[in-house]
Design an enzyme around this catalytic site. Structure first.
Site, mmCIF file in Angstrom:
data_model
loop_
_atom_site.group_PDB
_atom_site.id
_atom_site.type_symbol
_atom_site.label_atom_id
_atom_site.label_comp_id
_atom_site.label_asym_id
_atom_site.label_seq_id
_atom_site.Cartn_x
_atom_site.Cartn_y
_atom_site.Cartn_z
ATOM 1 N N PHE A 33 0.848 -1.194 0.000
ATOM 2 C CA PHE A 33 0.000 0.000 0.000
ATOM 3 C C PHE A 33 0.881 1.241 0.000
ATOM 4 O O PHE A 33 1.774 1.391 0.832
ATOM 5 C CB PHE A 33 -0.908 -0.028 1.229
ATOM 6 C CG PHE A 33 -2.028 0.968 1.217
ATOM 7 C CD1 PHE A 33 -2.868 1.091 0.128
ATOM 8 C CD2 PHE A 33 -2.260 1.774 2.319
ATOM 9 C CE1 PHE A 33 -3.923 1.994 0.126
ATOM 10 C CE2 PHE A 33 -3.311 2.679 2.337
ATOM 11 C CZ PHE A 33 -4.144 2.794 1.231
ATOM 12 N N THR A 35 2.157 5.177 0.253
ATOM 13 C CA THR A 35 1.953 6.334 1.119
ATOM 14 C C THR A 35 1.007 7.341 0.480
ATOM 15 O O THR A 35 0.102 7.845 1.164
ATOM 16 C CB THR A 35 3.298 6.974 1.488
ATOM 17 O OG1 THR A 35 4.111 5.994 2.145
ATOM 18 C CG2 THR A 35 3.115 8.176 2.399
ATOM 19 N N MET A 38 -2.446 6.103 1.077
ATOM 20 C CA MET A 38 -2.813 6.203 2.491
ATOM 21 C C MET A 38 -3.230 7.640 2.810
ATOM 22 O O MET A 38 -4.232 7.876 3.488
ATOM 23 C CB MET A 38 -1.653 5.769 3.391
ATOM 24 C CG MET A 38 -2.007 5.836 4.885
ATOM 25 S SD MET A 38 -0.596 5.526 5.973
ATOM 26 C CE MET A 38 0.291 7.085 5.810
ATOM 27 N N LEU A 41 -6.632 8.400 1.453
ATOM 28 C CA LEU A 41 -7.670 7.773 2.265
ATOM 29 C C LEU A 41 -7.919 8.582 3.540
ATOM 30 O O LEU A 41 -9.068 8.764 3.966
ATOM 31 C CB LEU A 41 -7.270 6.337 2.600
ATOM 32 C CG LEU A 41 -8.377 5.430 3.106
ATOM 33 C CD1 LEU A 41 -9.433 5.198 2.029
ATOM 34 C CD2 LEU A 41 -7.795 4.096 3.565
ATOM 35 N N GLU A 43 -7.457 11.834 3.811
ATOM 36 C CA GLU A 43 -8.176 13.030 3.383
ATOM 37 C C GLU A 43 -9.653 12.722 3.146
ATOM 38 O O GLU A 43 -10.531 13.514 3.488
ATOM 39 C CB GLU A 43 -7.552 13.615 2.115
ATOM 40 C CG GLU A 43 -6.226 14.296 2.365
ATOM 41 C CD GLU A 43 -5.832 15.211 1.226
ATOM 42 O OE1 GLU A 43 -6.426 16.308 1.121
ATOM 43 O OE2 GLU A 43 -4.945 14.833 0.455
ATOM 44 N N GLY A 62 -7.592 20.284 0.788
ATOM 45 C CA GLY A 62 -6.483 19.996 1.684
ATOM 46 C C GLY A 62 -5.402 21.050 1.530
ATOM 47 O O GLY A 62 -5.074 21.449 0.415
ATOM 48 N N HIS A 69 4.019 7.054 7.899
ATOM 49 C CA HIS A 69 3.563 5.748 7.415
ATOM 50 C C HIS A 69 4.373 4.718 8.188
ATOM 51 O O HIS A 69 5.585 4.601 7.992
ATOM 52 C CB HIS A 69 3.800 5.648 5.909
ATOM 53 C CG HIS A 69 3.056 4.541 5.260
ATOM 54 N ND1 HIS A 69 2.834 4.512 3.906
ATOM 55 C CD2 HIS A 69 2.468 3.427 5.748
ATOM 56 C CE1 HIS A 69 2.142 3.422 3.593
ATOM 57 N NE2 HIS A 69 1.921 2.748 4.706
ATOM 58 N N ARG A 113 -7.656 21.282 6.341
ATOM 59 C CA ARG A 113 -8.477 21.566 5.169
ATOM 60 C C ARG A 113 -9.033 22.971 5.310
ATOM 61 O O ARG A 113 -9.247 23.443 6.425
ATOM 62 C CB ARG A 113 -9.641 20.571 5.040
ATOM 63 C CG ARG A 113 -9.165 19.127 4.926
ATOM 64 C CD ARG A 113 -10.274 18.181 4.532
ATOM 65 N NE ARG A 113 -10.691 18.383 3.158
ATOM 66 C CZ ARG A 113 -10.018 17.959 2.088
ATOM 67 N NH1 ARG A 113 -8.884 17.320 2.234
ATOM 68 N NH2 ARG A 113 -10.476 18.185 0.869
#
Length: 130
Positions: A33, A35, A38, A41, A43, A62, A69, A113
Protein backbone atom coordinates in the site's frame (compact mmCIF):
# COMPACT_ATOMS: atom_id res chain seq x y z
CA UNK A 1 -27.42 20.39 9.21
CA UNK A 2 -24.81 19.28 11.74
CA UNK A 3 -22.71 22.00 13.41
CA UNK A 4 -19.08 22.17 12.33
CA UNK A 5 -17.25 21.65 15.64
CA UNK A 6 -14.38 19.62 17.13
CA UNK A 7 -15.22 15.99 17.77
CA UNK A 8 -16.74 15.21 14.36
CA UNK A 9 -15.45 11.88 13.06
CA UNK A 10 -15.07 10.43 9.59
CA UNK A 11 -14.21 7.08 8.05
CA UNK A 12 -12.96 5.74 4.71
CA UNK A 13 -11.85 2.33 3.57
CA UNK A 14 -10.20 0.48 0.72
CA UNK A 15 -8.49 -2.80 -0.10
CA UNK A 16 -4.87 -2.90 -1.22
CA UNK A 17 -4.87 -3.72 -4.94
CA UNK A 18 -2.20 -3.61 -7.65
CA UNK A 19 -3.34 -0.08 -8.61
CA UNK A 20 -2.72 1.47 -5.18
CA UNK A 21 0.70 0.04 -4.45
CA UNK A 22 3.97 1.91 -4.14
CA UNK A 23 5.27 0.02 -7.19
CA UNK A 24 2.31 1.16 -9.31
CA UNK A 25 2.41 4.87 -8.41
CA UNK A 26 6.20 5.12 -8.40
CA UNK A 27 6.62 6.03 -4.75
CA UNK A 28 8.52 2.81 -4.15
CA UNK A 29 9.39 -0.46 -5.84
CA UNK A 30 7.36 -2.96 -3.82
CA UNK A 31 3.76 -4.17 -4.15
CA UNK A 32 2.59 -2.71 -0.82
CA UNK A 33 0.00 0.00 0.00
CA UNK A 34 1.49 3.31 -1.10
CA UNK A 35 1.95 6.33 1.12
CA UNK A 36 0.17 8.59 -1.42
CA UNK A 37 -2.89 6.32 -1.31
CA UNK A 38 -2.81 6.20 2.49
CA UNK A 39 -2.78 10.02 2.54
CA UNK A 40 -5.68 10.16 0.06
CA UNK A 41 -7.67 7.77 2.27
CA UNK A 42 -7.00 9.96 5.31
CA UNK A 43 -8.18 13.03 3.38
CA UNK A 44 -11.31 11.15 2.32
CA UNK A 45 -12.02 10.33 5.99
CA UNK A 46 -11.63 14.03 6.87
CA UNK A 47 -14.05 15.02 4.10
CA UNK A 48 -16.49 12.37 5.37
CA UNK A 49 -16.38 13.92 8.86
CA UNK A 50 -17.55 17.33 7.66
CA UNK A 51 -19.84 16.35 4.75
CA UNK A 52 -23.08 16.69 6.78
CA UNK A 53 -22.05 20.23 7.79
CA UNK A 54 -21.43 21.72 4.36
CA UNK A 55 -23.84 24.11 2.69
CA UNK A 56 -24.96 23.70 -0.92
CA UNK A 57 -21.98 24.48 -3.19
CA UNK A 58 -19.47 24.42 -0.34
CA UNK A 59 -16.46 22.12 -0.21
CA UNK A 60 -13.02 21.86 1.27
CA UNK A 61 -9.49 21.53 -0.01
CA UNK A 62 -6.48 20.00 1.68
CA UNK A 63 -3.83 22.53 2.62
CA UNK A 64 -1.44 20.60 4.86
CA UNK A 65 -0.74 17.03 5.86
CA UNK A 66 1.88 15.74 8.27
CA UNK A 67 1.75 11.97 8.63
CA UNK A 68 3.98 9.01 9.33
CA UNK A 69 3.56 5.75 7.41
CA UNK A 70 4.40 3.19 10.08
CA UNK A 71 3.91 -0.25 8.51
CA UNK A 72 3.59 -1.94 5.13
CA UNK A 73 0.37 -3.62 3.97
CA UNK A 74 0.22 -6.31 1.27
CA UNK A 75 -2.16 -6.66 -1.68
CA UNK A 76 -5.51 -8.01 -0.45
CA UNK A 77 -5.36 -6.29 2.96
CA UNK A 78 -8.34 -4.18 4.07
CA UNK A 79 -7.35 -0.65 5.08
CA UNK A 80 -9.47 1.92 6.90
CA UNK A 81 -8.78 5.50 7.85
CA UNK A 82 -10.33 7.50 10.66
CA UNK A 83 -10.37 11.24 11.20
CA UNK A 84 -11.42 13.50 14.04
CA UNK A 85 -11.90 17.23 13.70
CA UNK A 86 -9.80 18.78 16.46
CA UNK A 87 -9.95 22.51 15.70
CA UNK A 88 -12.02 25.02 13.75
CA UNK A 89 -10.49 28.44 13.04
CA UNK A 90 -12.91 30.28 10.75
CA UNK A 91 -12.48 28.44 7.44
CA UNK A 92 -9.44 26.36 8.51
CA UNK A 93 -10.12 22.88 9.89
CA UNK A 94 -7.58 20.66 11.65
CA UNK A 95 -7.95 16.88 11.92
CA UNK A 96 -6.19 14.04 13.66
CA UNK A 97 -5.92 11.17 11.15
CA UNK A 98 -5.05 7.50 11.49
CA UNK A 99 -4.94 4.52 9.12
CA UNK A 100 -5.22 0.86 10.04
CA UNK A 101 -4.68 -2.49 8.35
CA UNK A 102 -7.04 -4.61 10.38
CA UNK A 103 -6.21 -3.64 13.96
CA UNK A 104 -2.63 -2.56 13.18
CA UNK A 105 -1.95 1.17 13.14
CA UNK A 106 -0.14 1.82 9.84
CA UNK A 107 -0.23 5.62 9.72
CA UNK A 108 -1.02 8.66 11.82
CA UNK A 109 -0.69 12.41 11.88
CA UNK A 110 -2.51 15.68 11.30
CA UNK A 111 -4.31 17.19 8.33
CA UNK A 112 -5.70 20.64 7.58
CA UNK A 113 -8.48 21.57 5.17
CA UNK A 114 -9.85 24.95 4.16
CA UNK A 115 -13.56 25.52 3.54
CA UNK A 116 -14.29 26.94 0.08
CA UNK A 117 -17.16 27.77 -2.22
CA UNK A 118 -16.63 25.33 -5.08
CA UNK A 119 -17.66 27.66 -7.95
CA UNK A 120 -15.51 30.58 -6.79
CA UNK A 121 -12.55 28.28 -6.18
CA UNK A 122 -12.79 26.76 -9.65
CA UNK A 123 -13.23 30.16 -11.32
CA UNK A 124 -10.01 31.39 -9.70
CA UNK A 125 -8.23 28.17 -10.59
CA UNK A 126 -9.34 28.19 -14.24
CA UNK A 127 -8.34 31.86 -14.57
CA UNK A 128 -4.73 30.71 -14.29
CA UNK A 129 -5.01 29.28 -17.81
CA UNK A 130 -5.68 32.73 -19.33
Amino acid sequence: MTELKPGLKGHAETVVAPGNTAADVGSGALPVFSTPHMIALMEKAAMDAIAPCLEEGQGSVGTNINVSHLAASPIGMSIHAESELTAVDRRMLTFQVRAYAGEELIGEGSHQRCLIMNDRFMEKTQAKLK
